[in-house]
Write an enzyme that holds these catalytic residues in place. Structure first.
Site, PDB file in Angstrom:
ATOM      1  N   ASN A  11       0.860  -1.181   0.000  1.00 53.20           N
ATOM      2  CA  ASN A  11       0.000   0.000   0.000  1.00 53.20           C
ATOM      3  C   ASN A  11       0.895   1.230   0.000  1.00 53.20           C
ATOM      4  O   ASN A  11       1.485   1.581   1.027  1.00 53.20           O
ATOM      5  CB  ASN A  11      -0.915  -0.040   1.243  1.00 53.20           C
ATOM      6  N   LYS A  13       0.066   4.231  -0.275  1.00 56.43           N
ATOM      7  CA  LYS A  13      -0.592   5.377   0.371  1.00 56.43           C
ATOM      8  C   LYS A  13      -0.357   6.648  -0.459  1.00 56.43           C
ATOM      9  O   LYS A  13      -0.222   6.559  -1.676  1.00 56.43           O
ATOM     10  CB  LYS A  13      -0.145   5.515   1.831  1.00 56.43           C
ATOM     11  N   HIS A  95      -9.592   0.498   4.895  1.00 50.18           N
ATOM     12  CA  HIS A  95      -8.316   0.708   5.579  1.00 50.18           C
ATOM     13  C   HIS A  95      -8.537   1.608   6.794  1.00 50.18           C
ATOM     14  O   HIS A  95      -9.371   2.506   6.769  1.00 50.18           O
ATOM     15  CB  HIS A  95      -7.305   1.342   4.621  1.00 50.18           C
ATOM     16  N   GLU A  97      -7.050   4.048   7.930  1.00 44.99           N
ATOM     17  CA  GLU A  97      -6.953   5.493   7.677  1.00 44.99           C
ATOM     18  C   GLU A  97      -8.249   6.019   7.081  1.00 44.99           C
ATOM     19  O   GLU A  97      -8.664   7.139   7.356  1.00 44.99           O
ATOM     20  CB  GLU A  97      -5.748   5.785   6.770  1.00 44.99           C
ATOM     21  N   GLU A 165      -5.419  -5.568  10.346  1.00 42.50           N
ATOM     22  CA  GLU A 165      -4.433  -4.527  10.633  1.00 42.50           C
ATOM     23  C   GLU A 165      -4.756  -3.877  11.974  1.00 42.50           C
ATOM     24  O   GLU A 165      -5.612  -2.990  12.042  1.00 42.50           O
ATOM     25  CB  GLU A 165      -4.481  -3.448   9.550  1.00 42.50           C
ATOM     26  N   GLY A 171       2.260   2.050  11.201  1.00 42.95           N
ATOM     27  CA  GLY A 171       3.118   3.227  11.130  1.00 42.95           C
ATOM     28  C   GLY A 171       3.670   3.648  12.478  1.00 42.95           C
ATOM     29  O   GLY A 171       4.286   4.700  12.606  1.00 42.95           O
ATOM     30  N   SER A 211       3.226  -2.436  10.392  1.00 42.13           N
ATOM     31  CA  SER A 211       4.676  -2.342  10.602  1.00 42.13           C
ATOM     32  C   SER A 211       5.402  -3.643  10.259  1.00 42.13           C
ATOM     33  O   SER A 211       6.274  -4.107  11.008  1.00 42.13           O
ATOM     34  CB  SER A 211       4.986  -1.890  12.034  1.00 42.13           C
TER      35      SER A 211
END
Length: 248
Positions: A11, A13, A95, A97, A165, A171, A211
């Protein structure tokens, strides 16, 4: 027991430009990769066409999101039809985010999954709990509820990869331990067995995101129910090759 082909998604991003992505793509195209591993790169929508033209055909290309209808007055959105028109076959939906930065609800994500599948796109569907939810002991409740909404909208499980996730590990440099990842994946598979079917539970790939690096990918990949990865930052670096080859 169904043989589940290892799956690694990158990904990207909101990163890269044509110059840096061309360099990354050239590294991928010339790499020696484990031939039983399926690899899909999630490019920014503005570079979908570029990525599909440049990447070797052994790589799939995914959009990082899409909307729930085919066309219309939805400024700034892209549809599954447009994604397919650029030659991409995948979309990442749900996702963390999108959920937590942009406020997408379970219901909206379900509608997007339904429309993407009706449009014959394959879906990487993301689920995962926040740190306070894990600390409160509600991980299962949260991921089951998210999975339920996705499951209600799937018409072909052969075109779905489920990505677990944990939001607290994205991150942040924190990674769920291989045991923590395995535990949730195993419970998700049991949920699918009870709520969907034995066939789906055995065959659907449940991948881990949060991560993932060259340093921890092999141990994670050795877990029974970890069928691959959705990789963020590391997918923009040469170490992505090592992650793809985690089972080699």
């Amino acid at each position: 027991m169904a043989q589940r082909n290892f799956f690694v998604g990158g990904n990207w991003k909101m990163n890269g430009n044509k110059e840096s992505l061309e360099e990354l793509i050239s590294t991928l195209n010339t790499a020696s990769l484990h031939d039983q591993t399926e690899v899909v790169c999630g490019a920014p929508s503005i570079y979908l066409d570029f990525a599909r033209c440049m990447l070797d055909l052994r790589f799939g290309v995914a959009a990082q999101n899409c909307y729930k209808v085919a066309k219309g007055a939805f400024t700034g959105e892209i549809s599954p039809a447009m994604i397919k028109d650029c030659g991409a076959e995948w979309v990442i939906l749900g996702h963390s985010e999108r959920r937590h930065v942009f406020g997408e609800s379970d219901e909206l994500i379900g509608q997007k999954v339904a429309h993407a599948m009706e449009s014959d796109l394959s879906v990487i569907a993301c689920i995962g709990e926040k740190l306070e939810e894990r600390e409160a002991g509600t991980t299962e409740e949260v991921v089951y509820a998210q999975t339920q909404v996705i499951a209600e909208n799937v018409n072909d499980w052969g075109k779905v990869v489920l990505a677990y996730e944990p939001v607290w590990a994205i991150g942040t440099g924190k990674t769920a331990s291989p045991e923590q990842a395995q535990e949730v994946h195993e419970k998700l598979r049991a949920w699918l067995r009870s709520n969907v079917s034995d066939d789906v539970a055995d065959s659907v790939r449940i991948i881990y995101g949060g991560s993932v690096t060259a340093g921890n990918c092999r141990e994670l990949a050795s877990q029974n129910d970890v069928d691959g990865f959705l990789v963020g930052g590391a997918s923009l670096k040469p170490e992505f090759i090592e992650i793809i080859n985690a089972r080699a």
